[in-house]
Design a protein around this motif. Sequence first.
Motif, mmCIF file in Angstrom:
data_model
loop_
_atom_site.group_PDB
_atom_site.id
_atom_site.type_symbol
_atom_site.label_atom_id
_atom_site.label_comp_id
_atom_site.label_asym_id
_atom_site.label_seq_id
_atom_site.Cartn_x
_atom_site.Cartn_y
_atom_site.Cartn_z
ATOM 1 N N VAL A 109 -8.722 -4.314 -3.099
ATOM 2 C CA VAL A 109 -7.630 -3.331 -3.151
ATOM 3 C C VAL A 109 -7.146 -3.171 -4.586
ATOM 4 N N LEU B 157 -6.316 2.999 -0.241
ATOM 5 C CA LEU B 157 -5.061 2.291 0.006
ATOM 6 C C LEU B 157 -4.546 2.551 1.411
ATOM 7 N N CYS C 208 0.840 -1.212 0.000
ATOM 8 C CA CYS C 208 0.000 0.000 0.000
ATOM 9 C C CYS C 208 0.870 1.255 0.000
#
Length: 621
Positions: free
Chosen positions: A381, A395, A318
């Motif tokens: 995601v 994120l 991330c």
Amino acid sequence: MADAPWAEIREKFQAALALSRVELHKNPEKEPYKSKYSARALLEEVKALLGPAPEDEDERPQADDSLGAGDHALALPAELVEAEGPVAQGAVRRAVIEFHLGVNHIDTEELSAGEEHLVKCLRLLRKYRLSHDCVSLYIQAQNNLGILWSEREEIETAQAYLESSEALYNQYMKEIGSPPLDPTEHFLPEEEKLAEQERSKRFEKVYTHNLYYLAQVYQHMEMFEKAAHYCHSTLKRQLEHNAYHPMEWAINAATLSQFYINKQCFMEARHCLSAANVIFGQTGKIRTTEDTTEAEGDVPELYHQRKGEIARCWIKYCLTLMQNAQLSMQDNIGELDLDKQSELRALRKKELDEEESVRKKAVQFGTGELCDAISAVEEKVSYLRPSDFEEARELFLMGQHYVFEAKEFFQIDGYVTDHIEVVQDHSALFKVLAFFETDMERRCKMHKRRIAMLEPLIVDLNPQYYLLVNRQIQFEVAHAYYDMMDLKIAIADKLRDPDSHIVKKINSLNKSALKYYQLFLDSLRDPNKVFPEHIGDDVLRPAMLAKFRVARLYGKIITADPKKELENMATSLEHYKFIVDYCEKHPEAAQEIEVELELSKEMVSLLPTKMERFRTKMSLT
């Protein structure tokens, strides 16, 4: 061979195999290898009952038998010679015993003796190595020699053995293809021989191990692309053949994701991490296999540690994806560039079309329900670089979720360094999210959150034992205060008449930034409190940046006292001059801070004139 002795040989061999499988912790504490030594004694008895090997040219040690030339016929395709007739069958059975004696000695940490037995095994099998009866045993012997030489840190020798195994497997599958005999079958009666399906399963497992060891060797040799390819192939095959332990498989997949992250292949990284989550979820829910290690079977602490490690891989995913987007969209002063933002959005569409159609199939793990489960995790995601705050926030929240998960295991008591790294990653997530935020007050709050999580660490850590970590945190906290001060100045500039509260806040942030930059710079001093004449390469850029920012901070202090203002200008000039003088004495330092050096030179030129004018103004009033 008579029936009675052959029955006795088979019985002893099976007993030796059973003893070899006894786990070490089941032996007496003072005799951890008791079962291994008992197995060895039985294997030696079997070897004696089989009788000596015929002294023919293929089995007698040669004068030119040298590693890489004679012992495993590297890079030379094998010729098919079937192990037929009593002499050949006898040689193969002796080779099986030599193999198990080799593995036995390696298990008891007697590597030289283990090597000797394994090399004897290869010599006995050399001309039959491509045959249906011998190929699996030959590959297993080479694999074990590969591991042995790897443990000795003779990596090129290990590579040669393992690549020879890979080549032999490929040649066998191309030219013959039928599932070969498993080594244990040489001591089984015909009616107990394995079914074709079981033979295939075992042979494929041997090859999977070969790929796994090659991945490690290539990693050690810093052939990272090749290592990743072999690691991916290993993981894929383990799933296909249902020959894996969930916890180990998951951590290997998560580790592989880090390679893809560093290559900016975020779709592949996401797939590895999603697969890691799904497979890790099987821990304790699937039947224990012979591959299950003692530790994985019954230690809950290891489970929580691995869960924390996978979480940390997700954090890096991330964070790196957000940072990569920031680098693509920022201008030369670190702010959002709208033109670059539009370019990124156009590029993302192109990436989306290409990756979905081509690259996804190349990395896919599993089929059917497993594939669907992995896809379900992936959908939560994005793998595309965020182009605005909302996308970045998604994120960020995912990364923060895994920060909390990682901190459950990596606590400050017992895992100081790991805990601090997780907190630093959390701070970095806030920092990069602030880049996407347009509201300056909200950006300030994000930096404030960073300070709140980092400052307590400086109090808790002993600088004597954690000097480098302390420096990192001091610098990061200083920079957070520095960014907040700049934001508050920008907010004040938009007001017609900033009140005393805002001025006080700006000066307070300025003071805090100065405090932490000074703590960082003081940590570079020697025991006599003298600043080094030559700054080490590892801290050169941060030290120069700290000096530059301290100079700028003194120039930003708001005061109504003319004398104080003049003092601040003089201190500011002193720090700018330090940067210019240092780079003149050490020209190599200039390339580390090109922008800051140019600005420092400019200030060294302008400030004396400004100070002179200020003195003149003071004298007139």
